[in-house]
Design a protein around this motif. Structure first.
Motif, PDB file in Angstrom:
ATOM      1  N   TYR A 297       0.642  -1.252  -0.200  1.00  0.00           N
ATOM      2  CA  TYR A 297      -0.007   0.089  -0.036  1.00  0.00           C
ATOM      3  C   TYR A 297       1.046   1.148   0.100  1.00  0.00           C
ATOM      4  N   VAL A 298       1.963   1.068   0.736  1.00  0.00           N
ATOM      5  CA  VAL A 298       2.945   2.405   0.687  1.00  0.00           C
ATOM      6  C   VAL A 298       3.313   2.686  -0.799  1.00  0.00           C
ATOM      7  N   ARG A 299       3.645   1.457  -1.435  1.00  0.00           N
ATOM      8  CA  ARG A 299       4.181   1.678  -2.856  1.00  0.00           C
ATOM      9  C   ARG A 299       3.104   2.140  -3.847  1.00  0.00           C
ATOM     10  N   ASP A 300       2.036   1.461  -3.551  1.00  0.00           N
ATOM     11  CA  ASP A 300       0.813   2.004  -4.558  1.00  0.00           C
ATOM     12  C   ASP A 300       0.378   3.352  -4.402  1.00  0.00           C
ATOM     13  N   LEU A 301       0.331   3.863  -3.045  1.00  0.00           N
ATOM     14  CA  LEU A 301      -0.166   5.049  -2.788  1.00  0.00           C
ATOM     15  C   LEU A 301       0.779   6.098  -2.784  1.00  0.00           C
ATOM     16  N   ASN A 302       2.103   5.546  -2.620  1.00  0.00           N
ATOM     17  CA  ASN A 302       3.069   6.608  -2.372  1.00  0.00           C
ATOM     18  C   ASN A 302       2.877   7.632  -1.401  1.00  0.00           C
ATOM     19  N   ILE A 303       2.280   7.020  -0.318  1.00  0.00           N
ATOM     20  CA  ILE A 303       1.966   8.028   1.029  1.00  0.00           C
ATOM     21  C   ILE A 303       2.599   7.331   2.314  1.00  0.00           C
ATOM     22  N   PRO A 304       3.077   7.843   3.249  1.00  0.00           N
ATOM     23  CA  PRO A 304       3.787   7.347   4.447  1.00  0.00           C
ATOM     24  C   PRO A 304       2.633   6.513   5.325  1.00  0.00           C
ATOM     25  N   PHE A 305       3.053   5.356   5.831  1.00  0.00           N
ATOM     26  CA  PHE A 305       2.344   4.889   6.620  1.00  0.00           C
ATOM     27  C   PHE A 305       3.108   4.833   8.268  1.00  0.00           C
ATOM     28  N   PHE A 306       2.319   5.165   9.267  1.00  0.00           N
ATOM     29  CA  PHE A 306       3.012   5.279  10.601  1.00  0.00           C
ATOM     30  C   PHE A 306       2.512   4.098  11.284  1.00  0.00           C
TER      31      PHE A 306
ATOM     32  N   PHE B 170      -7.723 -13.630   4.633  1.00  0.00           N
ATOM     33  CA  PHE B 170      -7.651 -13.977   3.352  1.00  0.00           C
ATOM     34  C   PHE B 170      -6.561 -13.342   2.530  1.00  0.00           C
ATOM     35  N   ASP B 171      -6.107 -12.118   2.870  1.00  0.00           N
ATOM     36  CA  ASP B 171      -5.207 -11.466   2.172  1.00  0.00           C
ATOM     37  C   ASP B 171      -3.890 -11.649   2.683  1.00  0.00           C
ATOM     38  N   LEU B 172      -3.715 -12.369   3.551  1.00  0.00           N
ATOM     39  CA  LEU B 172      -2.390 -12.703   4.471  1.00  0.00           C
ATOM     40  C   LEU B 172      -1.669 -13.894   3.766  1.00  0.00           C
ATOM     41  N   THR B 173      -1.308 -13.657   2.372  1.00  0.00           N
ATOM     42  CA  THR B 173      -0.721 -14.902   1.507  1.00  0.00           C
ATOM     43  C   THR B 173       0.366 -14.264   0.609  1.00  0.00           C
ATOM     44  N   THR B 174       1.248 -15.086   0.180  1.00  0.00           N
ATOM     45  CA  THR B 174       1.822 -14.486  -0.935  1.00  0.00           C
ATOM     46  C   THR B 174       1.329 -15.249  -2.439  1.00  0.00           C
ATOM     47  N   GLU B 175       0.062 -15.849  -2.196  1.00  0.00           N
ATOM     48  CA  GLU B 175      -0.426 -16.461  -3.502  1.00  0.00           C
ATOM     49  C   GLU B 175      -1.361 -15.322  -4.268  1.00  0.00           C
ATOM     50  N   PRO B 176      -1.114 -15.043  -5.344  1.00  0.00           N
ATOM     51  CA  PRO B 176      -1.968 -13.971  -5.987  1.00  0.00           C
ATOM     52  C   PRO B 176      -3.187 -14.490  -6.311  1.00  0.00           C
ATOM     53  N   TYR B 177      -4.455 -14.033  -6.264  1.00  0.00           N
ATOM     54  CA  TYR B 177      -5.702 -14.477  -6.866  1.00  0.00           C
ATOM     55  C   TYR B 177      -6.649 -13.053  -7.081  1.00  0.00           C
ATOM     56  N   GLU B 178      -7.659 -13.274  -8.012  1.00  0.00           N
ATOM     57  CA  GLU B 178      -8.444 -12.159  -8.476  1.00  0.00           C
ATOM     58  C   GLU B 178      -9.056 -11.583  -7.102  1.00  0.00           C
ATOM     59  N   THR B 179      -9.823 -12.107  -6.187  1.00  0.00           N
ATOM     60  CA  THR B 179     -10.407 -11.366  -5.115  1.00  0.00           C
ATOM     61  C   THR B 179      -9.427 -10.744  -4.443  1.00  0.00           C
ATOM     62  N   LEU B 180      -8.219 -11.067  -4.264  1.00  0.00           N
ATOM     63  CA  LEU B 180      -7.329 -10.620  -3.319  1.00  0.00           C
ATOM     64  C   LEU B 180      -6.838  -9.154  -4.219  1.00  0.00           C
ATOM     65  N   ASP B 181      -6.607  -9.293  -5.406  1.00  0.00           N
ATOM     66  CA  ASP B 181      -6.215  -8.164  -6.326  1.00  0.00           C
ATOM     67  C   ASP B 181      -7.532  -7.093  -5.962  1.00  0.00           C
ATOM     68  N   ARG B 182      -8.632  -7.547  -6.202  1.00  0.00           N
ATOM     69  CA  ARG B 182      -9.947  -6.536  -6.045  1.00  0.00           C
ATOM     70  C   ARG B 182      -9.726  -5.866  -4.638  1.00  0.00           C
ATOM     71  N   ALA B 183      -9.642  -6.713  -3.777  1.00  0.00           N
ATOM     72  CA  ALA B 183      -9.502  -6.167  -2.219  1.00  0.00           C
ATOM     73  C   ALA B 183      -8.679  -5.254  -2.146  1.00  0.00           C
ATOM     74  N   VAL B 184      -7.431  -5.449  -2.752  1.00  0.00           N
ATOM     75  CA  VAL B 184      -6.307  -4.433  -2.456  1.00  0.00           C
ATOM     76  C   VAL B 184      -6.636  -3.220  -3.433  1.00  0.00           C
ATOM     77  N   ALA B 185      -7.203  -3.323  -4.389  1.00  0.00           N
ATOM     78  CA  ALA B 185      -7.510  -2.370  -5.358  1.00  0.00           C
ATOM     79  C   ALA B 185      -8.585  -1.358  -4.521  1.00  0.00           C
ATOM     80  N   ASN B 186      -9.556  -1.990  -3.997  1.00  0.00           N
ATOM     81  CA  ASN B 186     -10.438  -1.112  -3.359  1.00  0.00           C
ATOM     82  C   ASN B 186      -9.929  -0.582  -1.983  1.00  0.00           C
TER      83      ASN B 186
END
Length: 326
Positions: free
Chosen positions: A117-126, A302-318
């Motif tokens: 999220y830090v990379r995708d948004l380019n905003i700092p997380f604390f 469900f998002d704590l994984t290294t395996e990519p899948y469509e629902t995870l991509d959609r959740a991250v995008a949302n």
């Protein structure tokens, strides 16, 4: 029809759940047992995710309500990776609380799950290293998060942060703490108020500890683990009683007026699903902006994984889209 894992994750998650089902059952108050399993499950996945070399980590300190020093880790893209048109004016930031059922976890582990999220948004997380129960029961964790918020606001200028554009975010118990912080900040008239809260499958209700046979066998956080977590956080003789503060269990809240804009998501196979939907409904009834996603066939974490899948991509995008609005 009976509930089942989504086909996208059945192949990778199914064997893990079968292993959990075959393992000796965790007794209702077996804290060490739950912590050991979380070590294997969460730390194992986190350690398999390489750290992003373009993200710089800087640690700060802030005093909590009782003098305890809270460590706050800033995650931000290094200057070398910023685009030439990047603005130097103050911008948004995210105050983050990790998961772990109030009893487990630390920033060092969970940064692997938020660096995307830090990379995708380019905003700092604390990210806040709040204290864990039962060694430090309620209200330590919530007050640690509140101290971190006040510290971030008071140092916003030096950190390049607009204090009116600070969002909160958490995973699981961390998002419960973020929700509690939203209530606490409202009640204590924090100004400027929290801009938005991003709640990822939060644990909100200490009364939700009854067995859920249709879900327990399909999730990474079964009902008996909630007994362990809430007993450690509140004390076993207080769980489910009438006098629990919404600063501890946000589902106890009666008045939702004045809470931050909210994004919330949860899996359809999460024992926390119903309390999440109910909490979001309470916010919506006050005509506060709220966005809710329930992902069918998805278990807790469900998002704590290294395996990519469509629902995870959609959740991250949302989630990214929700944070872009801060």
């Amino acid at each position: 029809m009976p509930l089942s894992l989504h086909p996208e994750i059945a192949a990778s998650y199914g064997p893990v759940l079968e292993g959990l089902a075959a393992a000796p059952k965790i007794a209702p108050h077996n804290l060490a047992g739950v912590r050991n399993i979380l070590d294997v499950m969460i730390n194992g996945v986190a350690n398999s995710i390489p750290s992003d070399p373009d993200i710089q980590l800087t640690t700060y300190e802030a005093p909590s309500y009782d003098g305890h020093i809270v460590k706050i880790t800033r995650l931000a893209m290094t200057e070398a990776t910023l685009s030439s048109d990047a603005t130097s004016s103050p911008g948004p930031a995210v105050l983050y609380a990790h998961g772990g059922g109030f009893i487990h976890g630390d920033v060092a582990t969970w940064t692997r799950f938020v660096q995307r999220y830090v990379r995708d948004l380019n905003i700092p997380f604390f990210a806040v290293d709040y204290r864990l129960a039962p060694e430090h029961p309620f209200p330590a964790a919530t007050e640690d998060l509140y101290a971190a918020l006040k510290w971030l606001q008071s140092h916003a200028d030096k950190l390049g942060v607009d204090p009116a554009r600070i969002a909160t975010m958490g995973h699981s118990a961390g998002s419960s703490l973020a929700a509690a912080l939203g209530i606490m900040a409202r009640d204590r008239c924090v100004s400027p108020p929290i801009a938005k809260q991003i709640l990822l499958y939060p644990a909100l209700d200490d009364r939700n500890t009854a067995p859920r046979p249709a879900i327990d066998a399909l999730t990474f956080w079964p009902s008996n683990w909630s007994i362990v977590a809430w007993s450690a956080y509140l004390a076993a003789d207080k769980v489910g009683k009438d006098d629990i503060s919404p600063y501890a269990a946000p589902a106890r809240l009666d008045d939702f007026k004045g809470l931050p804009k909210t994004y919330l998501d949860v899996g359809g196979l999460d024992i926390l699903r119903d309390e999440c939907i109910s909490f979001a409904a309470g916010i919506a009834k006050e005509d506060i902006e709220v966005e809710v996603h329930v992902y069918p066939g998805m278990p807790h974490g469900f998002d704590l994984t290294t395996e990519p899948y469509e629902t995870l991509d959609r959740a991250v995008a949302n989630r990214v889209a929700a944070l872009k609005g801060v």
